[in-house]
Scaffold this active site. Structure first.
Site, short mmCIF file in Angstrom:
data_model
loop_
_atom_site.label_atom_id
_atom_site.label_comp_id
_atom_site.label_asym_id
_atom_site.label_seq_id
_atom_site.Cartn_x
_atom_site.Cartn_y
_atom_site.Cartn_z
N CYS A 116 0.76 -1.23 -0.12
CA CYS A 116 0.12 0.12 0.07
C CYS A 116 0.94 1.36 0.08
O CYS A 116 0.34 2.30 -0.44
CB CYS A 116 -0.88 0.14 1.17
SG CYS A 116 -2.11 -1.35 1.22
N HIS A 253 -3.35 7.40 1.91
CA HIS A 253 -3.62 6.19 1.43
C HIS A 253 -5.01 5.79 2.08
O HIS A 253 -5.12 5.79 3.18
CB HIS A 253 -2.65 4.92 1.93
CG HIS A 253 -3.04 3.31 1.61
ND1 HIS A 253 -3.73 3.32 0.53
CD2 HIS A 253 -3.29 2.47 2.55
CE1 HIS A 253 -4.09 2.05 0.60
NE2 HIS A 253 -3.77 1.57 1.95
N ASN A 283 -10.02 0.19 -0.47
CA ASN A 283 -8.61 0.19 -0.31
C ASN A 283 -8.11 -0.40 -1.61
O ASN A 283 -8.16 -1.35 -2.06
CB ASN A 283 -8.01 -0.49 0.73
CG ASN A 283 -6.53 -0.68 1.16
OD1 ASN A 283 -5.76 -0.18 0.14
ND2 ASN A 283 -5.97 -1.02 1.96
N1 ACO Z 1 -18.60 -8.30 8.49
C1 ACO Z 1 -19.24 -8.52 9.81
N2 ACO Z 1 -18.58 -9.08 10.69
C2 ACO Z 1 -17.14 -8.79 10.65
C3 ACO Z 1 -16.31 -8.65 9.35
C4 ACO Z 1 -17.40 -8.33 8.43
N3 ACO Z 1 -16.86 -8.08 6.95
N4 ACO Z 1 -15.11 -8.88 9.54
C5 ACO Z 1 -14.87 -9.11 10.81
N5 ACO Z 1 -16.19 -9.13 11.61
C6 ACO Z 1 -16.34 -9.52 12.92
C7 ACO Z 1 -15.11 -10.21 13.52
O1 ACO Z 1 -15.45 -11.51 13.26
C8 ACO Z 1 -15.39 -9.94 15.08
O2 ACO Z 1 -16.53 -10.82 15.48
P1 ACO Z 1 -16.44 -11.35 17.05
O3 ACO Z 1 -16.33 -10.10 17.83
O4 ACO Z 1 -17.42 -12.30 17.18
O5 ACO Z 1 -15.06 -12.03 16.96
C9 ACO Z 1 -16.01 -8.52 15.01
O6 ACO Z 1 -16.30 -8.30 13.54
C10 ACO Z 1 -14.99 -7.28 15.34
O7 ACO Z 1 -13.79 -7.79 14.36
P2 ACO Z 1 -12.41 -6.83 14.78
O8 ACO Z 1 -11.44 -7.31 13.89
O9 ACO Z 1 -12.20 -6.58 16.00
O10 ACO Z 1 -13.16 -5.36 14.01
P3 ACO Z 1 -12.32 -4.11 13.84
O11 ACO Z 1 -13.17 -2.89 14.74
O12 ACO Z 1 -10.87 -4.13 14.31
O13 ACO Z 1 -12.39 -3.76 12.42
C11 ACO Z 1 -11.21 -4.02 10.43
C12 ACO Z 1 -11.83 -4.61 11.26
C13 ACO Z 1 -11.99 -3.17 9.75
C14 ACO Z 1 -10.20 -4.94 9.44
C15 ACO Z 1 -9.98 -3.02 11.18
O14 ACO Z 1 -9.45 -3.63 12.24
C16 ACO Z 1 -9.02 -2.24 10.18
O15 ACO Z 1 -9.72 -1.37 9.23
N6 ACO Z 1 -7.89 -2.58 10.20
C17 ACO Z 1 -6.96 -2.07 9.29
C18 ACO Z 1 -6.80 -2.97 8.21
C19 ACO Z 1 -6.44 -2.29 6.97
O16 ACO Z 1 -7.05 -1.32 6.54
N7 ACO Z 1 -5.66 -2.91 6.20
C20 ACO Z 1 -5.43 -2.54 4.91
C21 ACO Z 1 -3.98 -2.89 4.46
S1 ACO Z 1 -3.01 -1.92 5.46
C22 ACO Z 1 -3.20 -0.47 5.28
O17 ACO Z 1 -3.68 -0.23 4.17
C23 ACO Z 1 -3.11 0.56 6.26
#
Ligand code: ACO
Length: 326
Positions: A116, A253, A283
């Site tokens: 990224c 980004h 993304n």
């Molecule tokens: N739909 C519904 N529920 C979901 C989904 C989905 N698509 N994905 C995860 N869940 C659930 C999980 O299973 C979890 O359930 P549980 O509590 O029963 O175990 C719950 O939602 C919470 O999951 P978390 O991973 O804690 O959710 P979080 O608030 O952290 O959000 C996310 C997840 C959106 C991935 C976030 O952590 C994030 O955006 N991280 C950055 C990742 C990123 O952007 N990466 C891109 C590459 S790096 C970069 O570009 C910077």
């Protein structure tokens, strides 16, 4: 103050594949919902490359538009650098395919693999070529078909990414060595290979012999992103000799609206100065910054002479930021 050569962005262009995939479309594939995706990420839809449409196709179209915007032709291009993590083939580089498709003459062409952060790394690399007099007209492209790296049974990743490409033309221009100069004024690049397990693809030519699928520990990536990006933003502004208050537009980004807002809050940046396209594009990895830049230019928000700050973090981990005056 002394005269110098600056790398100036003289044209921008973008290309998005035609196919729109909404959150509701994804809810038919995995156990998710529009409400969850919007609340956690700010993403409403993403584009997906069509059958047979490759990263180099998207890159070529974006590059073509950037050249037209700059008033240049493929015959002028002597350097092509593509930030991508989704090449058409393991080799040759997307950059040489763009060179062939555009009909550019023999020159320098290669890809930069910083996931990224690929566009920030590619721009910084191109800047070095331009200021050393090794390029008179350079295409810097971010292009990705991230949807091809998705595990479509993994709802924690497949809802986050999209496809697209953006490009800029960089050309040398004389500067005075002041922050009033047009061009790239300051860069900060970082990498920390110990954080590989947070975000990676579980395949490759030298391991599985397959392309692999993207794997991510989302909340760990999130935590690292806000801290790392903020540090690089401050370092790039210091390298440029500007204060963050002077920056007209922050072009991050586009990973997640919450990361954009977290960085802005941490650095005291007014959210009205942040270009956000994550709702429509999701993304798009290395493509997201030049896509957002091209959109801001096209809709008239970003104007020539304004001070821009770009920043990104991605797999590696890699991250970085750059300050430039358009
Ligand atoms: N739909 C519904 N529920 C979901 C989904 C989905 N698509 N994905 C995860 N869940 C659930 C999980 O299973 C979890 O359930 P549980 O509590 O029963 O175990 C719950 O939602 C919470 O999951 P978390 O991973 O804690 O959710 P979080 O608030 O952290 O959000 C996310 C997840 C959106 C991935 C976030 O952590 C994030 O955006 N991280 C950055 C990742 C990123 O952007 N990466 C891109 C590459 S790096 C970069 O570009 C910077």
């Amino acid at each position: 103050m002394s005269s110098c050569i600056r790398s100036v962005v003289t044209g921008v262009g973008d290309y998005l594949p035609a196919r729109v995939v909404t959150n509701d479309d994804l809810a038919k594939v995995v156990d998710t919902s529009d409400a969850w995706i919007v609340e956690r990420t700010g993403i409403h839809q993403r584009r997906e490359a069509g059958d047979g449409e490759t990263t180099s196709d998207l890159a070529t179209r974006a590059a073509d538009r950037a050249l037209a915007h700059a008033g240049r032709t493929p015959a002028d291009v002597d350097l092509i650098i593509v930030g991508t993590t989704t090449p058409d083939l393991t080799f040759p580089a997307v950059a040489t395919q763009v060179q062939r498709k555009l009909g550019c003459p023999v020159g320098i062409a290669f890809d930069v693999q910083a996931v990224c952060s690929g566009f920030v790394y590619a721009l910084a690399t191109a800047d070095n070529f331009v200021v050393r007099g090794q390029s008179k007209c350079c295409l810097v492209i971010g292009a990705e078909t991230m949807t091809r790296l998705m595990d479509w049974t993994d709802r924690t990743t497949c809802v986050l990414f999209g496809d697209g490409a953006g490009a800029v033309v960089l050309e040398p221009r004389p500067g005075e060595g002041t922050t009033a100069d047009r061009g790239i004024l300051g860069v900060a690049l970082r990498a920390d290979g110990t954080k590989q397990d947070l975000l990676y693809v579980d395949g490759g030519p030298s391991t599985t012999g397959t392309t692999g699928k993207l794997r991510m520990q989302g909340n760990q990536v999130f935590r690292n992103a806000v801290v790392n990006i903020s540090e690089a933003v401050v370092a790039s502004a210091r390298a440029a000799g500007v204060a963050l208050e002077e920056v007209d537009w922050f072009i991050p980004h586009q990973a997640n609206q919450r990361i954009l807002e977290g960085v802005a809050r941490r650095l005291g940046i007014d959210e009205r100065r942040v270009i956000s396209t994550v709702a429509e594009h999701a993304n798009t990895s290395a493509a997201s910054i030049p896509l957002a830049l091209a959109q801001g230019v096209a809709d008239g928000r970003i104007k020539p002479g304004q001070l821009l700050l770009i920043e990104a973090m991605g797999g590696g981990l890699t991250w970085g930021a750059a300050v430039l005056r358009l």
